[in-house]
Design a protein around this motif. Sequence first.
Motif, PDB file in Angstrom:
ATOM      1  N   SER A 166       0.804  -1.226   0.000  1.00 39.87           N
ATOM      2  CA  SER A 166       0.000   0.000   0.000  1.00 39.87           C
ATOM      3  C   SER A 166       0.835   1.273   0.000  1.00 39.87           C
ATOM      4  O   SER A 166       0.390   2.310   0.483  1.00 39.87           O
ATOM      5  CB  SER A 166      -0.941  -0.007   1.210  1.00 39.87           C
ATOM      6  N   THR A 167       2.032   1.221  -0.558  1.00 40.31           N
ATOM      7  CA  THR A 167       2.770   2.475  -0.736  1.00 40.31           C
ATOM      8  C   THR A 167       2.096   3.273  -1.853  1.00 40.31           C
ATOM      9  O   THR A 167       1.408   2.700  -2.710  1.00 40.31           O
ATOM     10  CB  THR A 167       4.234   2.202  -1.130  1.00 40.31           C
ATOM     11  N   ASP A 168       2.298   4.579  -1.865  1.00 37.05           N
ATOM     12  CA  ASP A 168       1.617   5.429  -2.849  1.00 37.05           C
ATOM     13  C   ASP A 168       1.933   5.002  -4.282  1.00 37.05           C
ATOM     14  O   ASP A 168       1.044   4.904  -5.128  1.00 37.05           O
ATOM     15  CB  ASP A 168       2.020   6.898  -2.644  1.00 37.05           C
ATOM     16  N   ASP A 169       3.223   4.746  -4.547  1.00 40.48           N
ATOM     17  CA  ASP A 169       3.623   4.355  -5.903  1.00 40.48           C
ATOM     18  C   ASP A 169       2.986   3.035  -6.312  1.00 40.48           C
ATOM     19  O   ASP A 169       2.505   2.880  -7.432  1.00 40.48           O
ATOM     20  CB  ASP A 169       5.150   4.222  -5.998  1.00 40.48           C
ATOM     21  N   SER A 170       3.018   2.089  -5.393  1.00 43.35           N
ATOM     22  CA  SER A 170       2.493   0.773  -5.732  1.00 43.35           C
ATOM     23  C   SER A 170       0.979   0.828  -5.933  1.00 43.35           C
ATOM     24  O   SER A 170       0.439   0.159  -6.809  1.00 43.35           O
ATOM     25  CB  SER A 170       2.845  -0.251  -4.649  1.00 43.35           C
ATOM     26  N   LEU A 171       0.303   1.668  -5.157  1.00 42.30           N
ATOM     27  CA  LEU A 171      -1.148   1.789  -5.334  1.00 42.30           C
ATOM     28  C   LEU A 171      -1.480   2.387  -6.695  1.00 42.30           C
ATOM     29  O   LEU A 171      -2.426   1.952  -7.360  1.00 42.30           O
ATOM     30  CB  LEU A 171      -1.757   2.651  -4.226  1.00 42.30           C
ATOM     31  N   ARG A 172      -0.709   3.368  -7.094  1.00 45.35           N
ATOM     32  CA  ARG A 172      -0.958   3.997  -8.390  1.00 45.35           C
ATOM     33  C   ARG A 172      -0.805   2.970  -9.511  1.00 45.35           C
ATOM     34  O   ARG A 172      -1.662   2.843 -10.385  1.00 45.35           O
ATOM     35  CB  ARG A 172       0.029   5.182  -8.573  1.00 45.35           C
ATOM     36  N   SER A 173       0.268   2.193  -9.479  1.00 44.04           N
ATOM     37  CA  SER A 173       0.448   1.209 -10.556  1.00 44.04           C
ATOM     38  C   SER A 173      -0.568   0.074 -10.433  1.00 44.04           C
ATOM     39  O   SER A 173      -1.011  -0.490 -11.444  1.00 44.04           O
ATOM     40  CB  SER A 173       1.883   0.677 -10.581  1.00 44.04           C
ATOM     41  N   PHE A 174      -0.974  -0.255  -9.213  1.00 41.55           N
ATOM     42  CA  PHE A 174      -2.010  -1.268  -8.975  1.00 41.55           C
ATOM     43  C   PHE A 174      -3.324  -0.839  -9.639  1.00 41.55           C
ATOM     44  O   PHE A 174      -3.963  -1.611 -10.371  1.00 41.55           O
ATOM     45  CB  PHE A 174      -2.171  -1.421  -7.453  1.00 41.55           C
ATOM     46  N   VAL A 175      -3.703   0.420  -9.435  1.00 44.51           N
ATOM     47  CA  VAL A 175      -4.948   0.931 -10.016  1.00 44.51           C
ATOM     48  C   VAL A 175      -4.849   0.995 -11.542  1.00 44.51           C
ATOM     49  O   VAL A 175      -5.748   0.523 -12.263  1.00 44.51           O
ATOM     50  CB  VAL A 175      -5.270   2.337  -9.445  1.00 44.51           C
ATOM     51  N   ASP A 176      -3.744   1.538 -12.030  1.00 40.09           N
ATOM     52  CA  ASP A 176      -3.572   1.676 -13.491  1.00 40.09           C
ATOM     53  C   ASP A 176      -3.603   0.309 -14.173  1.00 40.09           C
ATOM     54  O   ASP A 176      -4.220   0.142 -15.228  1.00 40.09           O
ATOM     55  CB  ASP A 176      -2.258   2.394 -13.802  1.00 40.09           C
ATOM     56  N   ALA A 177      -2.917  -0.660 -13.590  1.00 38.05           N
ATOM     57  CA  ALA A 177      -2.855  -1.990 -14.204  1.00 38.05           C
ATOM     58  C   ALA A 177      -4.231  -2.659 -14.219  1.00 38.05           C
ATOM     59  O   ALA A 177      -4.592  -3.340 -15.185  1.00 38.05           O
ATOM     60  CB  ALA A 177      -1.864  -2.867 -13.431  1.00 38.05           C
ATOM     61  N   THR A 178      -4.998  -2.460 -13.154  1.00 38.49           N
ATOM     62  CA  THR A 178      -6.329  -3.083 -13.089  1.00 38.49           C
ATOM     63  C   THR A 178      -7.243  -2.504 -14.160  1.00 38.49           C
ATOM     64  O   THR A 178      -7.986  -3.227 -14.838  1.00 38.49           O
ATOM     65  CB  THR A 178      -6.948  -2.882 -11.683  1.00 38.49           C
ATOM     66  N   ILE A 179      -7.178  -1.173 -14.347  1.00 39.23           N
ATOM     67  CA  ILE A 179      -8.011  -0.522 -15.368  1.00 39.23           C
ATOM     68  C   ILE A 179      -7.550  -0.934 -16.771  1.00 39.23           C
ATOM     69  O   ILE A 179      -8.373  -1.247 -17.645  1.00 39.23           O
ATOM     70  CB  ILE A 179      -7.953   1.012 -15.206  1.00 39.23           C
ATOM     71  N   GLU A 180      -6.240  -0.962 -16.943  1.00 42.56           N
ATOM     72  CA  GLU A 180      -5.676  -1.357 -18.239  1.00 42.56           C
ATOM     73  C   GLU A 180      -6.128  -2.782 -18.604  1.00 42.56           C
ATOM     74  O   GLU A 180      -6.536  -3.058 -19.735  1.00 42.56           O
ATOM     75  CB  GLU A 180      -4.139  -1.291 -18.146  1.00 42.56           C
ATOM     76  N   THR A 181      -6.080  -3.667 -17.632  1.00 41.03           N
ATOM     77  CA  THR A 181      -6.493  -5.057 -17.872  1.00 41.03           C
ATOM     78  C   THR A 181      -7.965  -5.126 -18.252  1.00 41.03           C
ATOM     79  O   THR A 181      -8.350  -5.814 -19.200  1.00 41.03           O
ATOM     80  CB  THR A 181      -6.249  -5.901 -16.600  1.00 41.03           C
ATOM     81  N   ALA A 182      -8.790  -4.407 -17.508  1.00 37.91           N
ATOM     82  CA  ALA A 182     -10.231  -4.441 -17.776  1.00 37.91           C
ATOM     83  C   ALA A 182     -10.548  -3.935 -19.178  1.00 37.91           C
ATOM     84  O   ALA A 182     -11.377  -4.513 -19.896  1.00 37.91           O
ATOM     85  CB  ALA A 182     -10.969  -3.596 -16.742  1.00 37.91           C
ATOM     86  N   SER A 183      -9.862  -2.881 -19.565  1.00 40.42           N
ATOM     87  CA  SER A 183     -10.217  -2.227 -20.834  1.00 40.42           C
ATOM     88  C   SER A 183      -9.963  -3.126 -22.042  1.00 40.42           C
ATOM     89  O   SER A 183     -10.507  -2.898 -23.110  1.00 40.42           O
ATOM     90  CB  SER A 183      -9.452  -0.913 -20.979  1.00 40.42           C
ATOM     91  N   LYS A 184      -9.162  -4.167 -21.860  1.00 37.43           N
ATOM     92  CA  LYS A 184      -8.832  -5.050 -22.990  1.00 37.43           C
ATOM     93  C   LYS A 184      -9.690  -6.308 -23.021  1.00 37.43           C
ATOM     94  O   LYS A 184      -9.492  -7.165 -23.884  1.00 37.43           O
ATOM     95  CB  LYS A 184      -7.351  -5.454 -22.897  1.00 37.43           C
ATOM     96  N   GLN A 185     -10.612  -6.431 -22.084  1.00 38.20           N
ATOM     97  CA  GLN A 185     -11.379  -7.678 -21.999  1.00 38.20           C
ATOM     98  C   GLN A 185     -12.741  -7.567 -22.687  1.00 38.20           C
ATOM     99  O   GLN A 185     -13.245  -6.467 -22.887  1.00 38.20           O
ATOM    100  CB  GLN A 185     -11.607  -8.046 -20.519  1.00 38.20           C
ATOM    101  N   PRO A 186     -13.343  -8.720 -22.993  1.00 32.98           N
ATOM    102  CA  PRO A 186     -14.727  -8.673 -23.461  1.00 32.98           C
ATOM    103  C   PRO A 186     -15.633  -8.204 -22.326  1.00 32.98           C
ATOM    104  O   PRO A 186     -15.303  -8.387 -21.146  1.00 32.98           O
ATOM    105  CB  PRO A 186     -15.025 -10.137 -23.839  1.00 32.98           C
ATOM    106  N   ALA A 187     -16.752  -7.611 -22.696  1.00 32.63           N
ATOM    107  CA  ALA A 187     -17.680  -7.125 -21.666  1.00 32.63           C
ATOM    108  C   ALA A 187     -18.255  -8.298 -20.885  1.00 32.63           C
ATOM    109  O   ALA A 187     -18.493  -9.375 -21.431  1.00 32.63           O
ATOM    110  CB  ALA A 187     -18.797  -6.327 -22.320  1.00 32.63           C
ATOM    111  N   ASP A 188     -18.457  -8.074 -19.593  1.00 27.58           N
ATOM    112  CA  ASP A 188     -19.130  -9.057 -18.740  1.00 27.58           C
ATOM    113  C   ASP A 188     -20.633  -8.804 -18.894  1.00 27.58           C
ATOM    114  O   ASP A 188     -21.162  -7.805 -18.407  1.00 27.58           O
ATOM    115  CB  ASP A 188     -18.678  -8.851 -17.290  1.00 27.58           C
TER     116      ASP A 188
END
Lengths: 443, 479
Positions: free
Chosen positions: A69-91
């Motif tokens: 939960s460091t600030d840097d790690s949270l930022r990349s955690f959030v960005d990666a989760t959104i990036e992953t979602a945006s490439k998937q088929p819709a649920d």
Amino acid sequence: MRTARFLADEVLTMVNSDVDAEVYIDTGSSSLTRFANSFIHQNVSEDASEITLRVAVDGRVSSATTTVSTDDSLRSFVDATIETASKQPADKEWAGVGPPVEIPDVEHWDDATANADPLQRAEVVKAFVDAGDGLSAAGYCQTEARTHAYANSAGRVAEGRFTTAVVDGIHQTGTSAGSGHAAGSTLRTLDAAALGRLASQRARDSAAPFDAKPGDYQVILSPECIATIAVFLDAYGFSAKVAQEGMSFARIGEQQFDRSINIWDDATDSEALYVPFDFEGTPKERVDLVRSGVVSSLLHSRRTAAKDKTASTGSAIPGGDVFGPFGVNMFVGGGDRSVESLISSVDRGIFVSTFNYCRVLDPKTLVVTGLTRNGTFMIENGQLADAVTNLRFTQSFIDAIGPGKVGGIGNDQRHADSEFGPMLVHAPSMHLKAWNFTGGADG
Amino acid sequence: MFDSAQLAVQGALDAGASYADARFVISRSETIDVQDQNLTQLDHSEQAGIGVRALIGSSWGFAATADMSHEAVREVGERAAAIAEASALVPGPPMEFADVPVHDTSWSTPVSEDPFEVPLSEKVDMLIAVTKTLQSVEGVGVATGSLAFWDTEKWFISSNGHRIHQHLVESGGGFSATAIGENETQIRSYPQSFGQFETGGYETVRAWDYEANALRIAEEAVALLSADEMEERETSLILEGSQLALQIHESVGHAIELDRILGWEAAFAGTSHLDLQKLGTHRYGSELMNITADATLPGALGTFGYDDEGTPAQSVDIVDEGRWVGVLSGRDSAAIAGLPPGGMVRGDGFNRLPMVRMTNVGLLPGTGTLEEIIADTDEGVYMSTNRSWSIDDRRLNFQFGTEIAWEIKNGKIGRMLKNPTYTGITPQFWGSLDRLAGESEQVHWGTPNCGKGQPEQVAHTGHSASPGRFANVRVGVKG
């Protein structure tokens, strides 16, 4: 130090406004002191926070969990989760995040339990061990104190905290074992010495068991056994996901169980545990699942509720989109009779202290095979008689408590240890008129 | 990372520990679940933290934290020691701790294709295509597919001087079709129930070719609804490899855990029917039964370089021509039993106390093929793919169910049978093993969900098996 709610909000602020997002924080400490051969052999404690983020980008969903939960790690955690979602088929079944709601003003918390130290847990263990007066003891004492917080992009927020405590153990002779179990939100109310005396008495009473013949017997089942039955009904029947898939036994409005059977899920009861909201921030209210033997409702998450065009019952759990909703504060209604009174009404039957290793043979009929453990006794002429060796059973849990099958219900309801864990079901003892034992555990 | 672990160990030693070790662990996982052509879960998980064991007198303490600041790491070492001190209120006999060679080294799982680098779209599309094929068969009610990948790095330091880095990669998955009848459900899974998992990369998933098997699996699930019920009787039982692997896991793997034999798991997982006094003489099964616990098998799910006490991975003989000769052990349990430590102690993440776990407990192959075994069977049943498993707390009395079975008559496969079950008592059952297929049909089956301990830990274990035949087994047990 950031609070759970602050951390949830912090993560949420890193998510773009056009993305649906929900954050769940679980933080706190859990400690467990374990004993075997009458000494403490494992003694553990952990402090950890877990952050779960679920995002939906135009209905494309992804979730992620981290303990960092460091600030840097949270930022990349959030960005990666959104990036992953945006490439998937819709649920196609994504139900969105929920609007703001009021959370029940309920807290199952005890400061002393939250602050219990290793020495206090060791003293509890010592009381259990000493009560055996020389028998070989094994088991554990656990305490935990946790805070959960939820926040989503639609403005729904929830925060709560809870404590839990468990004492669970057995005493063993060379040929037998007996168990004692208690759980709740407060360590000081759990009487380890009394549990140790019960366990040692059952062990001594069953030291010279005989092999009972397989067949149908009337049974007196302890709260542990009833908790296991309830938790199987919970997972395999009351889950709306299972019902939507056509695999549940539950038929709303039908008299599927004996009239004496009442089952509900209620995080707001004073005896309940955990927080009064689910993994989607939905408030938990009482959900009546079986009323006087009639199945009256199912457990829903937002996903299953949307499909059935109804409201979530606050039963979403981590991973619930795959496994389905699940009740974690189940209650099986108690009766007005003592256990002794239940036993007295049985001419010939079997008393079972606990079930062991129960597995479903068919989920729809809920035929289950399992064994007895930690004290199994014959009942003769209304009284506990000789101990019997552990028995294997193969029995439909639905039929076992079906119409006309319940002889009586005890007034000894408490948090009981179930096949899926110790703090899920509050249950009484029960007299059932038929239970199918298929053989002895030793062959 | 080693510095953090060293700081934690020093904290424990300064607080009075006679021995301490620490594991700094970073693990990440990816889970993909598809149901009925819909992506129902895509989840990434990351855990990072440190767990410390401290020994004071005869008592252990363990503490873990995800806070990696120097202050927190040192404090968690001190806390482990304080917990060990508290344990002394209910003390045990003097603690022995078997010596092992000290290593300063690194080990990694061989990986051909990093599963986290394979495009998500490829993995998701493959599962969607598989469930589409499953749903193309009329009568399939639920079609599911899943993949899971784990990447774990560990840095281990002990006060004995160990300094070990490991990088483990595990991959796998599977799919299933469920047919729903009026008052029953029938399921078929591939490669086995709960999926097949191995150490290695995405190449392990590709090797199972999910799409080529989907149609057959779906058709079998639907056919089961109208299949005959298996009748209760005693007969020859041929087990397909993954079911035999489950049989090994439950009736051998857990029974030979030394912590169970010593009573350390008595209240929860249970004990064992095995008596250490009979190690070397007890007859576990027929002469065809040769079992090893081999943590060095390439590709098997229970393979690693060093266990979580720093003991090198090794192969230990467990059953030799039917005779029980070995156990699964760690440094403390082995010392009590007077045996060399087996290097079989592992923890589920940084926040769990390492304990005795199965590595790859598997059956050495026999000779011939499944086809030959069937041809050599006048009357019997062939059962495949586990559906239910129940065994008593001493690992003696079991009743297992499989998804599907076929009757065997005069050396030929006959009609399909549904709701197959069989039951037995461990030594008698293994004593009836009379045929075992050879190496060409052996698979290192993986079990990704082995539960044990309190708080409960999930271990990944391997079980090599080829199909085998057992004589005079009670099958078709009914409620």
